[in-house]
Design a protein around this motif. Structure first.
Motif, PDB file in Angstrom:
ATOM      1  N   TYR A  30       2.557  63.486  57.785  1.00 22.19           N
ATOM      2  CA  TYR A  30       2.692  63.225  56.720  1.00 22.19           C
ATOM      3  C   TYR A  30       1.328  62.603  55.843  1.00 22.19           C
ATOM      4  O   TYR A  30       0.631  63.393  54.887  1.00 22.19           O
ATOM      5  N   TYR A  31       0.434  62.111  56.657  1.00 18.20           N
ATOM      6  CA  TYR A  31      -0.892  61.421  56.111  1.00 18.20           C
ATOM      7  C   TYR A  31      -1.794  62.760  56.158  1.00 18.20           C
ATOM      8  O   TYR A  31      -2.319  62.822  55.295  1.00 18.20           O
ATOM      9  N   ASP A  32      -1.742  63.840  57.123  1.00 16.45           N
ATOM     10  CA  ASP A  32      -2.641  64.656  57.274  1.00 16.45           C
ATOM     11  C   ASP A  32      -2.505  65.919  56.230  1.00 16.45           C
ATOM     12  O   ASP A  32      -3.409  66.429  55.457  1.00 16.45           O
ATOM     13  N   LYS A  37      -5.540  68.486  54.757  1.00 14.80           N
ATOM     14  CA  LYS A  37      -6.142  69.023  55.966  1.00 14.80           C
ATOM     15  C   LYS A  37      -5.725  70.550  56.478  1.00 14.80           C
ATOM     16  O   LYS A  37      -4.421  70.625  56.662  1.00 14.80           O
ATOM     17  N   ASN A  38      -6.650  71.400  56.472  1.00 15.33           N
ATOM     18  CA  ASN A  38      -6.065  72.867  56.790  1.00 15.33           C
ATOM     19  C   ASN A  38      -5.286  73.082  58.063  1.00 15.33           C
ATOM     20  O   ASN A  38      -4.217  74.155  58.126  1.00 15.33           O
ATOM     21  N   GLU A  39      -5.545  72.250  58.966  1.00 14.99           N
ATOM     22  CA  GLU A  39      -5.129  72.370  60.313  1.00 14.99           C
ATOM     23  C   GLU A  39      -3.561  71.973  60.524  1.00 14.99           C
ATOM     24  O   GLU A  39      -2.760  72.661  61.180  1.00 14.99           O
ATOM     25  N   VAL A  40      -3.089  71.501  59.538  1.00 14.35           N
ATOM     26  CA  VAL A  40      -1.560  71.244  59.539  1.00 14.35           C
ATOM     27  C   VAL A  40      -0.854  71.970  58.286  1.00 14.35           C
ATOM     28  O   VAL A  40       0.237  71.905  58.130  1.00 14.35           O
ATOM     29  N   GLN A  41      -1.671  72.438  57.423  1.00 12.62           N
ATOM     30  CA  GLN A  41      -1.182  73.425  56.486  1.00 12.62           C
ATOM     31  C   GLN A  41      -0.863  74.910  56.941  1.00 12.62           C
ATOM     32  O   GLN A  41      -1.443  75.295  57.877  1.00 12.62           O
ATOM     33  N   THR A  42       0.267  75.547  56.533  1.00 14.91           N
ATOM     34  CA  THR A  42       0.588  76.702  56.987  1.00 14.91           C
ATOM     35  C   THR A  42       0.250  77.937  55.785  1.00 14.91           C
ATOM     36  O   THR A  42       0.789  77.893  54.747  1.00 14.91           O
ATOM     37  N   PHE A  43      -0.908  78.641  56.198  1.00 15.29           N
ATOM     38  CA  PHE A  43      -1.289  79.562  55.198  1.00 15.29           C
ATOM     39  C   PHE A  43      -0.351  80.912  55.336  1.00 15.29           C
ATOM     40  O   PHE A  43      -0.090  81.137  56.458  1.00 15.29           O
ATOM     41  N   LEU A 183     -21.014  82.844  48.307  1.00 16.50           N
ATOM     42  CA  LEU A 183     -21.083  82.964  46.855  1.00 16.50           C
ATOM     43  C   LEU A 183     -19.752  82.459  46.303  1.00 16.50           C
ATOM     44  O   LEU A 183     -19.976  81.286  44.991  1.00 16.50           O
ATOM     45  N   LEU A 184     -18.511  82.383  46.604  1.00 20.42           N
ATOM     46  CA  LEU A 184     -17.215  81.762  46.065  1.00 20.42           C
ATOM     47  C   LEU A 184     -17.485  80.238  46.192  1.00 20.42           C
ATOM     48  O   LEU A 184     -16.683  79.682  45.633  1.00 20.42           O
ATOM     49  N   THR A 185     -18.199  79.482  46.975  1.00 22.71           N
ATOM     50  CA  THR A 185     -18.160  78.306  47.474  1.00 22.71           C
ATOM     51  C   THR A 185     -19.367  77.614  46.779  1.00 22.71           C
ATOM     52  O   THR A 185     -19.329  76.442  46.937  1.00 22.71           O
ATOM     53  N   THR A 186     -20.548  78.421  46.379  1.00 18.38           N
ATOM     54  CA  THR A 186     -21.629  77.807  45.799  1.00 18.38           C
ATOM     55  C   THR A 186     -21.858  78.064  44.241  1.00 18.38           C
ATOM     56  O   THR A 186     -22.411  77.262  43.501  1.00 18.38           O
ATOM     57  N   VAL A 187     -21.463  79.170  43.738  1.00 16.28           N
ATOM     58  CA  VAL A 187     -21.882  79.609  42.409  1.00 16.28           C
ATOM     59  C   VAL A 187     -20.970  79.010  41.441  1.00 16.28           C
ATOM     60  O   VAL A 187     -19.392  79.182  41.594  1.00 16.28           O
ATOM     61  N   SER A 188     -21.333  78.273  40.557  1.00 18.46           N
ATOM     62  CA  SER A 188     -20.493  77.598  39.450  1.00 18.46           C
ATOM     63  C   SER A 188     -20.044  78.402  38.422  1.00 18.46           C
ATOM     64  O   SER A 188     -20.844  79.344  37.988  1.00 18.46           O
ATOM     65  N   VAL A 189     -18.755  78.493  38.176  1.00 18.50           N
ATOM     66  CA  VAL A 189     -18.316  79.536  37.228  1.00 18.50           C
ATOM     67  C   VAL A 189     -17.743  78.687  35.802  1.00 18.50           C
ATOM     68  O   VAL A 189     -17.064  77.789  35.913  1.00 18.50           O
ATOM     69  N   TYR A 204     -17.553  75.117  37.597  1.00 15.92           N
ATOM     70  CA  TYR A 204     -17.132  74.844  38.888  1.00 15.92           C
ATOM     71  C   TYR A 204     -17.207  75.990  39.585  1.00 15.92           C
ATOM     72  O   TYR A 204     -16.853  77.046  39.283  1.00 15.92           O
ATOM     73  N   PRO A 205     -17.569  75.700  41.028  1.00 21.67           N
ATOM     74  CA  PRO A 205     -17.254  77.056  42.055  1.00 21.67           C
ATOM     75  C   PRO A 205     -15.958  77.336  41.925  1.00 21.67           C
ATOM     76  O   PRO A 205     -15.065  76.795  41.874  1.00 21.67           O
ATOM     77  N   THR A 206     -15.828  78.669  42.377  1.00 21.82           N
ATOM     78  CA  THR A 206     -14.203  79.167  42.552  1.00 21.82           C
ATOM     79  C   THR A 206     -13.365  78.357  43.697  1.00 21.82           C
ATOM     80  O   THR A 206     -12.294  77.839  43.560  1.00 21.82           O
ATOM     81  N   VAL A 207     -14.323  78.108  44.787  1.00 23.78           N
ATOM     82  CA  VAL A 207     -13.544  77.554  45.945  1.00 23.78           C
ATOM     83  C   VAL A 207     -14.466  76.029  46.132  1.00 23.78           C
ATOM     84  O   VAL A 207     -15.297  76.026  46.324  1.00 23.78           O
ATOM     85  N   GLU A 208     -13.710  74.797  46.203  1.00 24.27           N
ATOM     86  CA  GLU A 208     -14.244  73.707  46.425  1.00 24.27           C
ATOM     87  C   GLU A 208     -13.710  73.254  47.998  1.00 24.27           C
ATOM     88  O   GLU A 208     -12.637  73.607  48.351  1.00 24.27           O
ATOM     89  N   LEU A 209     -14.624  72.661  48.928  1.00 25.98           N
ATOM     90  CA  LEU A 209     -14.465  72.227  50.200  1.00 25.98           C
ATOM     91  C   LEU A 209     -14.517  70.884  50.128  1.00 25.98           C
ATOM     92  O   LEU A 209     -15.169  70.185  49.466  1.00 25.98           O
ATOM     93  N   MET A 210     -13.764  70.115  51.098  1.00 18.58           N
ATOM     94  CA  MET A 210     -13.876  68.641  51.486  1.00 18.58           C
ATOM     95  C   MET A 210     -13.696  68.804  52.944  1.00 18.58           C
ATOM     96  O   MET A 210     -12.589  69.023  53.490  1.00 18.58           O
ATOM     97  N   ASN A 211     -14.752  67.877  53.374  1.00 16.58           N
ATOM     98  CA  ASN A 211     -14.817  67.783  54.875  1.00 16.58           C
ATOM     99  C   ASN A 211     -14.674  69.049  55.619  1.00 16.58           C
ATOM    100  O   ASN A 211     -13.826  69.018  56.890  1.00 16.58           O
ATOM    101  N   GLY A 212     -15.141  70.301  55.065  1.00 15.35           N
ATOM    102  CA  GLY A 212     -14.994  71.497  55.990  1.00 15.35           C
ATOM    103  C   GLY A 212     -13.709  72.195  55.871  1.00 15.35           C
ATOM    104  O   GLY A 212     -13.468  73.231  56.177  1.00 15.35           O
ATOM    105  N   ASN A 213     -12.618  71.525  55.033  1.00 16.43           N
ATOM    106  CA  ASN A 213     -11.386  72.018  54.500  1.00 16.43           C
ATOM    107  C   ASN A 213     -11.350  72.716  53.282  1.00 16.43           C
ATOM    108  O   ASN A 213     -12.095  72.315  52.235  1.00 16.43           O
TER     109      ASN A 213
END
Length: 323
Positions: A30-32, A37-43, A183-189, A204-213
């Motif tokens: 539950y916490y993760d 955290k991507n490791e516990v998400q199901t894509f 490009l998707l994680t750095t170029v602000s739109v 803002y960038p299209t994709v934002e990262l947090m602690n590598g996730n």
């Protein structure tokens, strides 16, 4: 014993680790999940029995643990279906109160936004045309996260809802086209939204990262401010970004990746607006459809308030103290 001579007691286990007395700690899963955290998400890139699971409102609200499993499913897949809810106008707030996931997230469209056909719509959501996959309100500094979409009536021909997991597509891009990923994680739109009495803008960038996730996606082509983008970025950056973005859109909008449902009265869908994009097929409005209706209600809730419902220990709930 500390270096300055004072002593203190430190719990050996997590039991009692937070505050005074014994307080059971939520499962690590539950916490993760609540920390995204991507490791516990199901894509997902196609429908599956687990993704398609339908929760029953009466069963979910019968116990705290059932509510938590519904929320955990939402946080794992970015999408959760709840059936057989009350479905009169305004019932969505009663449902959220019963689930105890408030307070609600006020925004430019109000606390509750009603989505139904209008002859002169101020927003594409209110006409009867196809509405392509997107996330909501990317111009907000803090975009809405938990998106409750409640079906009151869906009697017209067409109007099926469908969803796609952007994280799955972005992971594919990261693995196969790292140049696009950069490009998707750095170029602000720049985004901009006009409505009566409102002028909202953000970049803002299209994709934002947090602690590598993979953490949050902002993708709503209807409100990209292309003129401002010309001001913000040189031509070569814009050209490469549009190439990367169009590649993302081709992946996300591939029909094979989507889950499609014709919602019925009493269906409620909980959507992770930071991850899963939503869309709608066109529906028919003509003389033959007179007397039939398509009406939905929308409420957003801040992620942390849903997280609270998942993690909190009801047996030890104390009155709030402002800090």
């Amino acid at each position: 014993m500390w270096d300055d001579g004072h002593s203190g007691k430190v719990p050996k286990t997590q039991i009692g680790a937070y505050g005074q007395g014994k307080k059971p700690v939520s499962p690590q899963r539950y916490y993760d999940l609540s920390l995204r955290k991507n490791e516990v998400q199901t894509f997902w890139d196609q429908p599956s029995p687990a993704l398609n699971k339908k929760f029953n409102y009466t069963e979910v609200t019968a116990s705290t643990e059932n509510v938590k499993e519904f929320i955990a499913h939402f946080m794992e897949f970015g999408l959760a279906f709840l059936n057989n809810t009350p479905h009169q106008t305004g019932d969505i707030l009663k449902i959220l109160d019963t689930l105890e996931v408030g307070p609600y997230w006020d925004n430019m469209f109000g606390t509750v936004s009603r989505v139904s056909f209008m002859n002169d719509p101020s927003n594409q959501a209110f006409n009867n045309q196809h509405l392509d996959l997107h996330t909501d309100m990317p111009y907000y500094t803090q975009t809405p996260s938990a998106y409750f979409f409640h079906c009151l009536a869906n009697e017209l021909d067409g109007g099926e809802s469908y969803w796609a997991d952007t994280f799955s597509a972005i992971r594919e891009i990261r693995d196969t086209r790292p140049d696009y990923y950069e490009l998707l994680t750095t170029v602000s739109v720049p985004f901009r939204q006009y409505a009566t009495g409102w002028h909202m803008a953000g970049s803002y960038p299209t994709v934002e990262l947090m602690n590598g996730n993979l953490y949050r996606v902002r993708d709503c082509v209807f409100v990209i401010d292309t003129f401002q983008m010309i001001r913000d970025h040189p031509a070569d950056v814009r050209e490469r970004w549009w190439e990367a973005y169009n590649h993302l859109r081709r992946l996300v909008t591939s029909p094979d990746r989507a889950i499609q449902v014709k919602l019925e009265s009493g269906d409620l869908v909980l959507i992770d607006n930071w991850r899963v994009q939503h869309a709608r097929n066109a529906f028919t409005v003509n003389k033959e459809s007179q007397g039939k209706h398509r009406a939905m209600e929308v409420v957003y809730v801040e992620w942390n308030h849903v997280q609270n419902r998942l993690l909190r220990n009801d047996a030890q709930t104390k009155p709030l103290v402002s800090t």
